[in-house]
Write a protein that holds these residues in place. Structure first.
Motif, PDB file in Angstrom:
ATOM      1  N   GLN A 175      67.494  69.653  45.856  1.00  0.00           N
ATOM      2  CA  GLN A 175      68.110  68.787  47.025  1.00  0.00           C
ATOM      3  C   GLN A 175      67.512  67.624  47.002  1.00  0.00           C
ATOM      4  O   GLN A 175      66.146  67.214  46.701  1.00  0.00           O
ATOM      5  CB  GLN A 175      67.931  69.751  48.062  1.00  0.00           C
ATOM      6  N   TYR A 176      67.950  66.488  47.682  1.00  0.00           N
ATOM      7  CA  TYR A 176      67.435  65.375  48.105  1.00  0.00           C
ATOM      8  C   TYR A 176      66.867  65.240  49.230  1.00  0.00           C
ATOM      9  O   TYR A 176      67.264  66.181  50.193  1.00  0.00           O
ATOM     10  CB  TYR A 176      68.312  64.458  48.003  1.00  0.00           C
ATOM     11  N   HIS A 177      65.731  64.434  49.476  1.00  0.00           N
ATOM     12  CA  HIS A 177      65.052  64.401  50.570  1.00  0.00           C
ATOM     13  C   HIS A 177      64.993  62.629  50.992  1.00  0.00           C
ATOM     14  O   HIS A 177      64.883  62.023  50.181  1.00  0.00           O
ATOM     15  CB  HIS A 177      63.562  64.736  50.506  1.00  0.00           C
ATOM     16  N   GLU A 178      65.387  62.771  52.333  1.00  0.00           N
ATOM     17  CA  GLU A 178      65.371  61.334  52.774  1.00  0.00           C
ATOM     18  C   GLU A 178      64.024  60.528  52.759  1.00  0.00           C
ATOM     19  O   GLU A 178      64.067  59.368  52.404  1.00  0.00           O
ATOM     20  CB  GLU A 178      66.007  61.193  54.285  1.00  0.00           C
ATOM     21  N   THR A 179      62.801  61.293  52.683  1.00  0.00           N
ATOM     22  CA  THR A 179      61.633  60.525  52.790  1.00  0.00           C
ATOM     23  C   THR A 179      60.861  61.307  51.714  1.00  0.00           C
ATOM     24  O   THR A 179      60.976  62.435  51.543  1.00  0.00           O
ATOM     25  CB  THR A 179      60.729  60.448  53.998  1.00  0.00           C
ATOM     26  N   VAL A 180      59.810  60.514  51.182  1.00  0.00           N
ATOM     27  CA  VAL A 180      58.733  61.252  50.553  1.00  0.00           C
ATOM     28  C   VAL A 180      57.886  62.233  51.279  1.00  0.00           C
ATOM     29  O   VAL A 180      57.324  62.969  50.698  1.00  0.00           O
ATOM     30  CB  VAL A 180      57.934  60.025  49.865  1.00  0.00           C
TER      31      VAL A 180
ATOM     32  N   LEU B 128      57.195  65.843  50.115  1.00  0.00           N
ATOM     33  CA  LEU B 128      55.947  66.274  49.756  1.00  0.00           C
ATOM     34  C   LEU B 128      55.455  67.646  50.786  1.00  0.00           C
ATOM     35  O   LEU B 128      54.623  68.409  50.397  1.00  0.00           O
ATOM     36  CB  LEU B 128      54.795  65.380  49.994  1.00  0.00           C
ATOM     37  N   ASP B 129      56.120  67.358  51.994  1.00  0.00           N
ATOM     38  CA  ASP B 129      55.672  68.638  52.967  1.00  0.00           C
ATOM     39  C   ASP B 129      56.158  70.031  52.294  1.00  0.00           C
ATOM     40  O   ASP B 129      55.782  70.862  52.801  1.00  0.00           O
ATOM     41  CB  ASP B 129      56.358  67.955  54.309  1.00  0.00           C
ATOM     42  N   THR B 130      57.380  69.810  51.467  1.00  0.00           N
ATOM     43  CA  THR B 130      57.862  71.091  51.134  1.00  0.00           C
ATOM     44  C   THR B 130      56.982  71.651  49.717  1.00  0.00           C
ATOM     45  O   THR B 130      57.124  72.821  49.550  1.00  0.00           O
ATOM     46  CB  THR B 130      59.521  70.811  50.614  1.00  0.00           C
ATOM     47  N   LEU B 131      56.439  70.355  49.388  1.00  0.00           N
ATOM     48  CA  LEU B 131      55.732  70.854  47.854  1.00  0.00           C
ATOM     49  C   LEU B 131      54.495  71.142  47.889  1.00  0.00           C
ATOM     50  O   LEU B 131      53.934  71.824  47.018  1.00  0.00           O
ATOM     51  CB  LEU B 131      56.010  69.661  47.012  1.00  0.00           C
ATOM     52  N   SER B 132      53.614  70.525  48.749  1.00  0.00           N
ATOM     53  CA  SER B 132      52.304  70.640  48.895  1.00  0.00           C
ATOM     54  C   SER B 132      51.528  70.991  50.186  1.00  0.00           C
ATOM     55  O   SER B 132      51.650  69.994  51.201  1.00  0.00           O
ATOM     56  CB  SER B 132      51.680  69.548  48.519  1.00  0.00           C
ATOM     57  N   PRO B 133      51.202  72.048  50.557  1.00  0.00           N
ATOM     58  CA  PRO B 133      50.297  72.379  51.903  1.00  0.00           C
ATOM     59  C   PRO B 133      48.937  71.428  51.940  1.00  0.00           C
ATOM     60  O   PRO B 133      48.612  71.114  52.986  1.00  0.00           O
ATOM     61  CB  PRO B 133      49.802  74.077  51.594  1.00  0.00           C
ATOM     62  N   GLY B 134      48.504  70.941  50.689  1.00  0.00           N
ATOM     63  CA  GLY B 134      47.390  69.995  50.653  1.00  0.00           C
ATOM     64  C   GLY B 134      47.845  68.756  51.101  1.00  0.00           C
ATOM     65  O   GLY B 134      47.023  68.038  51.871  1.00  0.00           O
ATOM     66  N   TYR B 135      49.105  68.364  50.849  1.00  0.00           N
ATOM     67  CA  TYR B 135      49.510  67.116  51.439  1.00  0.00           C
ATOM     68  C   TYR B 135      49.705  67.199  52.790  1.00  0.00           C
ATOM     69  O   TYR B 135      49.060  66.203  53.674  1.00  0.00           O
ATOM     70  CB  TYR B 135      50.883  66.717  50.689  1.00  0.00           C
ATOM     71  N   ARG B 136      50.205  68.231  53.416  1.00  0.00           N
ATOM     72  CA  ARG B 136      50.408  68.460  54.896  1.00  0.00           C
ATOM     73  C   ARG B 136      49.069  68.227  55.620  1.00  0.00           C
ATOM     74  O   ARG B 136      48.804  67.636  56.587  1.00  0.00           O
ATOM     75  CB  ARG B 136      50.914  69.765  55.223  1.00  0.00           C
ATOM     76  N   GLU B 137      48.040  68.849  54.959  1.00  0.00           N
ATOM     77  CA  GLU B 137      46.538  68.867  55.749  1.00  0.00           C
ATOM     78  C   GLU B 137      46.016  67.480  55.714  1.00  0.00           C
ATOM     79  O   GLU B 137      45.497  66.986  56.617  1.00  0.00           O
ATOM     80  CB  GLU B 137      45.687  69.967  55.021  1.00  0.00           C
ATOM     81  N   ALA B 138      46.197  67.018  54.570  1.00  0.00           N
ATOM     82  CA  ALA B 138      45.617  65.557  54.349  1.00  0.00           C
ATOM     83  C   ALA B 138      46.416  64.667  55.158  1.00  0.00           C
ATOM     84  O   ALA B 138      45.757  63.860  55.992  1.00  0.00           O
ATOM     85  CB  ALA B 138      45.738  65.199  52.831  1.00  0.00           C
ATOM     86  N   PHE B 139      47.762  64.639  55.017  1.00  0.00           N
ATOM     87  CA  PHE B 139      48.407  63.857  56.316  1.00  0.00           C
ATOM     88  C   PHE B 139      47.978  63.986  57.537  1.00  0.00           C
ATOM     89  O   PHE B 139      47.680  63.180  58.591  1.00  0.00           O
ATOM     90  CB  PHE B 139      49.859  64.074  55.896  1.00  0.00           C
ATOM     91  N   GLY B 140      47.881  65.236  58.244  1.00  0.00           N
ATOM     92  CA  GLY B 140      47.533  65.743  59.352  1.00  0.00           C
ATOM     93  C   GLY B 140      46.269  65.056  59.986  1.00  0.00           C
ATOM     94  O   GLY B 140      45.881  64.631  60.894  1.00  0.00           O
ATOM     95  N   ASN B 141      45.302  65.226  58.738  1.00  0.00           N
ATOM     96  CA  ASN B 141      43.808  64.734  59.140  1.00  0.00           C
ATOM     97  C   ASN B 141      43.805  63.198  59.140  1.00  0.00           C
ATOM     98  O   ASN B 141      43.211  62.843  60.155  1.00  0.00           O
ATOM     99  CB  ASN B 141      43.067  65.502  58.062  1.00  0.00           C
ATOM    100  N   ALA B 142      44.756  62.478  58.356  1.00  0.00           N
ATOM    101  CA  ALA B 142      44.682  61.212  58.404  1.00  0.00           C
ATOM    102  C   ALA B 142      45.275  60.759  59.781  1.00  0.00           C
ATOM    103  O   ALA B 142      44.815  59.785  60.578  1.00  0.00           O
ATOM    104  CB  ALA B 142      45.375  60.526  57.302  1.00  0.00           C
ATOM    105  N   LEU B 143      46.251  61.403  60.166  1.00  0.00           N
ATOM    106  CA  LEU B 143      46.874  61.095  61.470  1.00  0.00           C
ATOM    107  C   LEU B 143      45.672  61.245  62.728  1.00  0.00           C
ATOM    108  O   LEU B 143      45.777  60.474  63.549  1.00  0.00           O
ATOM    109  CB  LEU B 143      48.049  61.905  61.631  1.00  0.00           C
ATOM    110  N   LEU B 144      45.041  62.343  62.626  1.00  0.00           N
ATOM    111  CA  LEU B 144      44.083  62.695  63.692  1.00  0.00           C
ATOM    112  C   LEU B 144      42.899  61.583  63.596  1.00  0.00           C
ATOM    113  O   LEU B 144      42.623  61.369  64.774  1.00  0.00           O
ATOM    114  CB  LEU B 144      43.394  64.302  63.314  1.00  0.00           C
ATOM    115  N   GLN B 145      42.679  61.306  62.601  1.00  0.00           N
ATOM    116  CA  GLN B 145      41.479  60.246  62.404  1.00  0.00           C
ATOM    117  C   GLN B 145      42.193  59.021  63.039  1.00  0.00           C
ATOM    118  O   GLN B 145      41.380  57.966  63.896  1.00  0.00           O
ATOM    119  CB  GLN B 145      41.014  59.955  60.920  1.00  0.00           C
TER     120      GLN B 145
END
Length: 133
Positions: free
Chosen positions: A97-102, A106-123
């Motif tokens: 399936q196509y995703h509108e955004t990267v 990545l959110d569907t492919l990688s729990p590590g991405y979700r964690e890194a993105f969340g941490n960056a947002l919190l910082q």
């Protein structure tokens, strides 16, 4: 007719001289480079493919998630999708399936991405909070 264009986007007339409506044509390679720079901090490796041909309507991105999984992504006007499970590899039989955004992809492919993105947002929020006091 003279039209000023930005280097990253060409403008073409869709209807000829009688109608001055212009249609934007995106260069997918430039879009792919922007995608990479946007999320590189949250993956192990990511770059625009040199091995697979890019065109104005398609570009390929190689990504390795923090979990060590490798993907070849296709970027088109429809969005991003996985087209292979190795760098520079397109599996013609793969239908994903196509995703509108990267971010969504990545959110569907990688729990590590979700964690890194969340941490960056919190910082970032913490810095904003400190600067606001």
């Amino acid at each position: 007719m003279e039209v000023d264009c930005q280097p990253e986007e060409a403008m073409v007339s869709a209807f000829g001289d009688d109608c001055a409506e212009l249609v934007e044509v995106k260069d997918m390679r430039l879009e792919a480079e922007a995608v990479v720079s946007d999320v590189l901090f949250a993956v192990a490796e990511m770059y625009v493919s040199q091995g697979l041909g890019s065109a104005s309507d398609v570009a390929y991105i190689n990504v390795e998630t923090r979990e060590g999984n490798r993907y070849c992504l296709e970027l088109t006007e429809a969005g991003l999708r996985v087209v292979g499970y190795a760098f520079d590899h397109v599996d013609e039989d793969l239908s994903t399936q196509y995703h509108e955004t990267v971010y969504s992809l990545l959110d569907t492919l990688s729990p590590g991405y979700r964690e890194a993105f969340g941490n960056a947002l919190l910082q970032r929020l913490e810095r904003l909070k400190q600067n606001g006091q």
